[in-house]
Structure formats: C-alpha cells, structure tokens
Scaffold this active site. Structure first.
Site, PDB file in Angstrom:
ATOM      1  N   HIS A   9      51.398  70.903  51.881  1.00  9.42           N
ATOM      2  CA  HIS A   9      51.877  71.415  53.175  1.00  9.42           C
ATOM      3  C   HIS A   9      53.325  71.893  53.039  1.00  9.42           C
ATOM      4  O   HIS A   9      54.074  71.444  52.166  1.00  9.42           O
ATOM      5  CB  HIS A   9      51.779  70.323  54.251  1.00  9.42           C
ATOM      6  N   GLY A  10      53.738  72.788  53.940  1.00  8.13           N
ATOM      7  CA  GLY A  10      55.116  73.270  53.937  1.00  8.13           C
ATOM      8  C   GLY A  10      56.081  72.224  54.492  1.00  8.13           C
ATOM      9  O   GLY A  10      55.663  71.147  54.947  1.00  8.13           O
ATOM     10  N   SER A  12      58.130  69.815  56.530  1.00  3.70           N
ATOM     11  CA  SER A  12      57.901  69.230  57.859  1.00  3.70           C
ATOM     12  C   SER A  12      59.236  68.851  58.498  1.00  3.70           C
ATOM     13  O   SER A  12      60.282  68.859  57.841  1.00  3.70           O
ATOM     14  CB  SER A  12      57.027  67.974  57.734  1.00  3.70           C
ATOM     15  N   GLY A  22      55.054  59.559  55.187  1.00  6.02           N
ATOM     16  CA  GLY A  22      53.786  58.831  55.097  1.00  6.02           C
ATOM     17  C   GLY A  22      52.763  59.316  56.108  1.00  6.02           C
ATOM     18  O   GLY A  22      52.450  60.498  56.166  1.00  6.02           O
ATOM     19  N   ARG A  58      50.460  68.404  59.810  1.00  8.00           N
ATOM     20  CA  ARG A  58      51.230  69.313  58.948  1.00  8.00           C
ATOM     21  C   ARG A  58      50.325  70.054  57.957  1.00  8.00           C
ATOM     22  O   ARG A  58      50.645  71.161  57.527  1.00  8.00           O
ATOM     23  CB  ARG A  58      52.390  68.585  58.255  1.00  8.00           C
ATOM     24  N   GLU A  85      48.655  61.571  53.215  1.00  8.15           N
ATOM     25  CA  GLU A  85      49.805  61.156  52.394  1.00  8.15           C
ATOM     26  C   GLU A  85      49.733  59.655  52.141  1.00  8.15           C
ATOM     27  O   GLU A  85      49.045  58.909  52.853  1.00  8.15           O
ATOM     28  CB  GLU A  85      51.107  61.550  53.138  1.00  8.15           C
ATOM     29  N   ARG A  86      50.407  59.212  51.099  1.00  3.35           N
ATOM     30  CA  ARG A  86      50.587  57.768  50.849  1.00  3.35           C
ATOM     31  C   ARG A  86      51.179  57.121  52.101  1.00  3.35           C
ATOM     32  O   ARG A  86      52.124  57.663  52.691  1.00  3.35           O
ATOM     33  CB  ARG A  86      51.533  57.608  49.659  1.00  3.35           C
ATOM     34  N   TYR A  88      53.625  54.898  53.535  1.00  5.37           N
ATOM     35  CA  TYR A  88      54.888  54.354  53.022  1.00  5.37           C
ATOM     36  C   TYR A  88      55.305  53.053  53.698  1.00  5.37           C
ATOM     37  O   TYR A  88      56.417  52.558  53.477  1.00  5.37           O
ATOM     38  CB  TYR A  88      56.004  55.408  53.108  1.00  5.37           C
ATOM     39  N   LYS A  96      65.565  58.739  52.784  1.00  7.48           N
ATOM     40  CA  LYS A  96      65.386  58.521  51.339  1.00  7.48           C
ATOM     41  C   LYS A  96      66.712  58.459  50.610  1.00  7.48           C
ATOM     42  O   LYS A  96      66.896  57.659  49.698  1.00  7.48           O
ATOM     43  CB  LYS A  96      64.577  59.673  50.729  1.00  7.48           C
ATOM     44  N   HIS A 155      49.020  66.545  50.574  1.00  2.75           N
ATOM     45  CA  HIS A 155      50.392  66.030  50.574  1.00  2.75           C
ATOM     46  C   HIS A 155      50.864  65.753  49.145  1.00  2.75           C
ATOM     47  O   HIS A 155      50.046  65.584  48.235  1.00  2.75           O
ATOM     48  CB  HIS A 155      50.427  64.732  51.373  1.00  2.75           C
ATOM     49  N   GLY A 156      52.188  65.619  49.002  1.00  2.40           N
ATOM     50  CA  GLY A 156      52.756  65.390  47.677  1.00  2.40           C
ATOM     51  C   GLY A 156      52.020  64.315  46.889  1.00  2.40           C
ATOM     52  O   GLY A 156      51.611  64.529  45.746  1.00  2.40           O
TER      53      GLY A 156
HETATM   54  O1  2PG Z   1      57.875  61.277  52.797  1.00  2.00           O
HETATM   55  C1  2PG Z   1      56.766  61.230  52.246  1.00  2.00           C
HETATM   56  O2  2PG Z   1      55.734  60.830  52.805  1.00  2.00           O
HETATM   57  C2  2PG Z   1      56.658  61.691  50.798  1.00  2.00           C
HETATM   58  C3  2PG Z   1      56.430  63.171  50.675  1.00  2.00           C
HETATM   59  O3  2PG Z   1      57.367  63.959  51.310  1.00  2.00           O
HETATM   60  O4  2PG Z   1      57.853  61.312  50.157  1.00  2.00           O
HETATM   61  P1  2PG Z   1      58.079  61.169  48.586  1.00  2.00           P
HETATM   62  O5  2PG Z   1      58.274  62.558  48.048  1.00  2.00           O
HETATM   63  O6  2PG Z   1      59.329  60.322  48.486  1.00  2.00           O
HETATM   64  O7  2PG Z   1      56.895  60.485  47.995  1.00  2.00           O
END
Ligand code: 2PG
Length: 211
Positions: A9-10, A12, A22, A58, A85-86, A88, A96, A155-156
């Site tokens: 995704h782009g 956010s 997360g 997103r 996404e994971r 978090y 961060k 997601h990442g």
């Molecule tokens: O904020 C998040 O959910 C992820 C992706 O943006 O963060 P990170 O890159 O630190 O895993």
C-alpha cells in the site's frame, strides 16, 4: 502461466507520522494515493482477472489508485484479514523513531525485522507467515496455476512473509528482507509448480516515506 503482482500500500497517515500502525485502520495520504496511481501505470499491460487485499482500508484505497493508474475500471476483489499487517501489539501508535532513540538501533532492528521477535500483545513475523502462506496456498496459488493473473495489495510485513515463502529465504536472512514503498513484485507461475519460475521487480521513483 499465471502472473502474480504484489504491491505494498502507499504512504498512510500513520506512516507519515512515523507511528507503528499494525492493525490500526488508517487511510492513505495524498502522496500515498498519487504514488500508487503512478505504480499502476507500470502494470497497465497486464490483464488481471482478480485482486486480493487485506481487510484494512489502506490496501483498498491503494487498489483503487492502482486501477486508476492502469486504466482498469474495477476487478473482482477478495478482502482477507489473513493478509493484514503484522499486529504490533503494545507498540501500535508509538513513534518508531523515538523508540529507536530509546532502545538503540540493534534492538530496534530486531523488533522490526527479526523473524521470531516477540512484541507484547502482538505478532512475530513467524506468526504472520503462519497465516499468510497457508492462505496464499489455499486461495491464490490454485488460481495462478490455472493461468489467472492476480493483483495482491498488502503490507510491508505480510509481504515480507510471502517473499520468504516465494523466494525460499532462510529464517536467518529475513532481517535483511525489505519491501520498499514504490516497489512491486511480478512473479510468474507455471501449471504444476508450487513456487514461481520467475521474479521481476518493478519500481517507481518516489520521495521517501517516513516508515
Ligand atoms: O507500522 C507498521 O505497521 C509497519 C509498516 O509500516 O512498520 P515496520 O516497517 O516498522 O514493520
């Protein structure tokens, strides 16, 4: 032969603020939308049969922007929480870069990119892999093997988990695997093969994202 295009995704709203996101359901920034439209122009020659996104908006917005960029009206789309996404956990919403200053680069990189690094109340990348890869093998792989072209927006970290599987990357190497903003992955699948036979990386130049 089936093609799988994987897009992150782009940018956010929380990427912009440097916050761990997360499962928080925030939308794209204007930049995130515009970058995704440009990314769409890179895949305009592929005739997609269907799309998959996570359950988070997103990725839905990014898919809309990609379709605008590649000149397609719409696609049959499946939204799957397995591609989220994971989670978090307790880090969700924290900045961060402040946490990095507090705990140092080594611990920070371990939290973000380690394979089995626990976060209180959240998931490890190993946990993400355990939901993403079975979903991919059950729902998406048979369609690729049948010759469908599929656009997947996630997601990442859910994409990093999928890359581990598709590229057969050992656990010990996962801390070096990134899925950058502005980059898409194009995998080719042949009937009878559970893994791709070819991978290409498609990139657009974008101003860096604060995440
Ligand atoms: O904020 C998040 O959910 C992820 C992706 O943006 O963060 P990170 O890159 O630190 O895993």
């Amino acid at each position: 032969m089936g093609l799988l295009v994987i897009c992150r995704h782009g940018e956010s709203e929380w990427n912009l603020l440097g916050k761990w996101t997360g499962w928080t359901d925030v939308g794209l920034t204007e930049k995130g939308w515009a970058d995704s439209v440009r990314m769409g122009s890179l895949i305009k020659n592929i005739r997609f049969d269907e799309a998959y996104t996570s359950a988070l908006k997103r990725t839905h917005q990014t898919l809309d922007a990609l379709l605008e960029g590649c000149g397609m009206g719409s696609l049959p789309t499946t939204q799957a929480a397995e591609l989220n996404e994971r989670d978090y956990g307790d880090l969700t919403g924290k900045n961060k870069w402040q946490v990095k200053d507090e705990i140092g680069e080594k611990a920070f990189n371990g939290i973000r990119r380690g394979w089995d690094y626990p976060v209180p109340g959240g998931e490890t990348l190993k946990d993400v892999y355990a939901r993403v890869v079975p979903y991919f093998e059950r729902e998406i792989l048979p369609k690729l093997q049948a010759g469908e072209n599929i656009l997947l927006v996630a997601h990442g970290n859910s994409i990093r988990a999928l890359i581990k599987h598709l590229d057969q990357i050992p656990e010990s190497e996962m801390e070096h695997v990134e899925m950058s903003f502005g980059q898409s992955l194009l995998y080719t699948f042949e009937a009878g093969n559970n893994l791709p036979t070819k991978k290409e990386i498609l990139s657009v130049n974008i101003d860096p994202v604060n995440a």
